[in-house]
Scaffold this motif. Sequence first.
Motif, PDB file in Angstrom:
ATOM      1  N   SER A   1      18.152   5.672   4.462  1.00 39.01           N
ATOM      2  CA  SER A   1      19.064   5.917   5.567  1.00 39.01           C
ATOM      3  C   SER A   1      18.324   6.427   6.795  1.00 39.01           C
ATOM      4  N   ILE A   2      17.264   7.178   6.619  1.00 36.60           N
ATOM      5  CA  ILE A   2      16.503   7.704   7.743  1.00 36.60           C
ATOM      6  C   ILE A   2      15.492   6.683   8.251  1.00 36.60           C
ATOM      7  N   PHE A   3      14.726   6.113   7.381  1.00 38.11           N
ATOM      8  CA  PHE A   3      13.623   5.237   7.759  1.00 38.11           C
ATOM      9  C   PHE A   3      13.955   3.750   7.661  1.00 38.11           C
ATOM     10  N   GLY A   4      15.140   3.410   7.211  1.00 34.86           N
ATOM     11  CA  GLY A   4      15.428   2.003   6.969  1.00 34.86           C
ATOM     12  C   GLY A   4      14.551   1.524   5.831  1.00 34.86           C
ATOM     13  N   ASN A   5      13.971   0.363   5.988  1.00 37.10           N
ATOM     14  CA  ASN A   5      13.081  -0.173   4.959  1.00 37.10           C
ATOM     15  C   ASN A   5      11.609   0.052   5.285  1.00 37.10           C
ATOM     16  N   THR A   6      11.350   0.761   6.362  1.00 32.02           N
ATOM     17  CA  THR A   6       9.981   0.951   6.830  1.00 32.02           C
ATOM     18  C   THR A   6       9.092   1.612   5.788  1.00 32.02           C
ATOM     19  N   MET A   7       9.549   2.689   5.191  1.00 32.81           N
ATOM     20  CA  MET A   7       8.712   3.405   4.230  1.00 32.81           C
ATOM     21  C   MET A   7       8.501   2.608   2.942  1.00 32.81           C
ATOM     22  N   SER A   8       9.534   1.878   2.519  1.00 36.29           N
ATOM     23  CA  SER A   8       9.377   1.046   1.323  1.00 36.29           C
ATOM     24  C   SER A   8       8.347  -0.053   1.565  1.00 36.29           C
ATOM     25  N   MET A   9       8.419  -0.671   2.737  1.00 32.74           N
ATOM     26  CA  MET A   9       7.457  -1.725   3.068  1.00 32.74           C
ATOM     27  C   MET A   9       6.050  -1.158   3.203  1.00 32.74           C
ATOM     28  N   ALA A  10       5.938  -0.001   3.840  1.00 32.09           N
ATOM     29  CA  ALA A  10       4.629   0.625   3.987  1.00 32.09           C
ATOM     30  C   ALA A  10       4.052   0.999   2.625  1.00 32.09           C
ATOM     31  N   ASN A  11       4.886   1.514   1.739  1.00 31.45           N
ATOM     32  CA  ASN A  11       4.446   1.892   0.402  1.00 31.45           C
ATOM     33  C   ASN A  11       3.905   0.680  -0.357  1.00 31.45           C
ATOM     34  N   LYS A  12       4.648  -0.437  -0.333  1.00 33.15           N
ATOM     35  CA  LYS A  12       4.194  -1.664  -1.009  1.00 33.15           C
ATOM     36  C   LYS A  12       2.877  -2.147  -0.411  1.00 33.15           C
ATOM     37  N   SER A  13       2.791  -2.113   0.911  1.00 33.54           N
ATOM     38  CA  SER A  13       1.582  -2.587   1.585  1.00 33.54           C
ATOM     39  C   SER A  13       0.382  -1.697   1.273  1.00 33.54           C
ATOM     40  N   LEU A  14       0.585  -0.400   1.261  1.00 31.49           N
ATOM     41  CA  LEU A  14      -0.510   0.521   0.928  1.00 31.49           C
ATOM     42  C   LEU A  14      -0.965   0.334  -0.516  1.00 31.49           C
ATOM     43  N   ASP A  15      -0.013   0.138  -1.433  1.00 33.85           N
ATOM     44  CA  ASP A  15      -0.377  -0.129  -2.832  1.00 33.85           C
ATOM     45  C   ASP A  15      -1.232  -1.388  -2.939  1.00 33.85           C
ATOM     46  N   TYR A  16      -0.807  -2.434  -2.241  1.00 35.19           N
ATOM     47  CA  TYR A  16      -1.565  -3.691  -2.255  1.00 35.19           C
ATOM     48  C   TYR A  16      -2.970  -3.499  -1.691  1.00 35.19           C
ATOM     49  N   LEU A  17      -3.070  -2.832  -0.542  1.00 36.10           N
ATOM     50  CA  LEU A  17      -4.379  -2.644   0.090  1.00 36.10           C
ATOM     51  C   LEU A  17      -5.309  -1.810  -0.794  1.00 36.10           C
ATOM     52  N   TRP A  18      -4.752  -0.814  -1.464  1.00 33.46           N
ATOM     53  CA  TRP A  18      -5.557   0.002  -2.382  1.00 33.46           C
ATOM     54  C   TRP A  18      -6.091  -0.863  -3.531  1.00 33.46           C
ATOM     55  N   LYS A  19      -5.209  -1.686  -4.091  1.00 34.59           N
ATOM     56  CA  LYS A  19      -5.622  -2.566  -5.186  1.00 34.59           C
ATOM     57  C   LYS A  19      -6.652  -3.583  -4.699  1.00 34.59           C
ATOM     58  N   LYS A  20      -6.487  -4.076  -3.480  1.00 41.33           N
ATOM     59  CA  LYS A  20      -7.452  -5.027  -2.922  1.00 41.33           C
ATOM     60  C   LYS A  20      -8.826  -4.372  -2.812  1.00 41.33           C
ATOM     61  N   MET A  21      -8.865  -3.117  -2.384  1.00 44.97           N
ATOM     62  CA  MET A  21     -10.155  -2.419  -2.305  1.00 44.97           C
ATOM     63  C   MET A  21     -10.782  -2.279  -3.686  1.00 44.97           C
ATOM     64  N   GLU A  22      -9.959  -2.022  -4.709  1.00 42.29           N
ATOM     65  CA  GLU A  22     -10.478  -1.939  -6.081  1.00 42.29           C
ATOM     66  C   GLU A  22     -11.057  -3.274  -6.538  1.00 42.29           C
ATOM     67  N   VAL A  23     -10.377  -4.358  -6.226  1.00 43.86           N
ATOM     68  CA  VAL A  23     -10.843  -5.698  -6.614  1.00 43.86           C
ATOM     69  C   VAL A  23     -12.167  -6.004  -5.929  1.00 43.86           C
ATOM     70  N   VAL A  24     -12.258  -5.724  -4.640  1.00 45.93           N
ATOM     71  CA  VAL A  24     -13.498  -5.986  -3.897  1.00 45.93           C
ATOM     72  C   VAL A  24     -14.626  -5.111  -4.426  1.00 45.93           C
ATOM     73  N   GLN A  25     -14.341  -3.845  -4.713  1.00 47.95           N
ATOM     74  CA  GLN A  25     -15.368  -2.958  -5.274  1.00 47.95           C
ATOM     75  C   GLN A  25     -15.870  -3.492  -6.607  1.00 47.95           C
ATOM     76  N   ASN A  26     -14.970  -4.008  -7.427  1.00 37.29           N
ATOM     77  CA  ASN A  26     -15.355  -4.582  -8.711  1.00 37.29           C
ATOM     78  C   ASN A  26     -16.243  -5.809  -8.504  1.00 37.29           C
ATOM     79  N   ASN A  27     -15.886  -6.642  -7.535  1.00 32.80           N
ATOM     80  CA  ASN A  27     -16.716  -7.808  -7.223  1.00 32.80           C
ATOM     81  C   ASN A  27     -18.116  -7.364  -6.794  1.00 32.80           C
ATOM     82  N   LEU A  28     -18.170  -6.366  -5.923  1.00 25.74           N
ATOM     83  CA  LEU A  28     -19.473  -5.871  -5.453  1.00 25.74           C
ATOM     84  C   LEU A  28     -20.286  -5.258  -6.593  1.00 25.74           C
ATOM     85  N   ALA A  29     -19.606  -4.567  -7.492  1.00 26.81           N
ATOM     86  CA  ALA A  29     -20.307  -3.955  -8.626  1.00 26.81           C
ATOM     87  C   ALA A  29     -20.903  -5.007  -9.551  1.00 26.81           C
ATOM     88  N   ASN A  30     -20.348  -6.213  -9.529  1.00 24.09           N
ATOM     89  CA  ASN A  30     -20.809  -7.282 -10.411  1.00 24.09           C
ATOM     90  C   ASN A  30     -21.594  -8.371  -9.684  1.00 24.09           C
TER      91      ASN A  30
END
Length: 130
Positions: free
Chosen positions: A5-34
């Motif tokens: 009600s306060i933020f609309g869907n902004t915080m939900s979208m930001a949360n999903k996007s931040l989760d994705y970006l964090w996971k993307k960094m993990e995937v790239v780090q794994n690629n670099l480690a290998n």
Amino acid sequence: MLGNSIFGNTMSMANKSLDYLWKKMEVVQNNLANVDTPGYKKKDISFEEVFDKRLRAASQTKSNTQMRQAISGADYFVYTPYDSSARVDENNVHADVEEADMARTSLHYQYLLQTVTADIKRYQTAIKGQ
């Protein structure tokens, strides 16, 4: 839900996007480690296309409930893209490409986090009446 009600869907979208970006960094780090692991095949992550399609479909319904469901239901998945390797050890990770991807993803994550923080500070200021 108070957040919607306060933020609309902004915080939900930001949360999903931040989760994705964090996971993307993990995937790239794994690629670099290998990067020197013989036979290792780089991993990638998909999210933007599916998320965009879900949001477009939900926005046509003009239903806030549909939009929330589209946001919460969107998810990323890690996969191994077909990419033949020119290297003798059959590894297809290119460190320079992965490092550039990591830098881009890190900047995107930082920008999104700063944007969310600024939004919250604006609401705090409005609530305090200052």
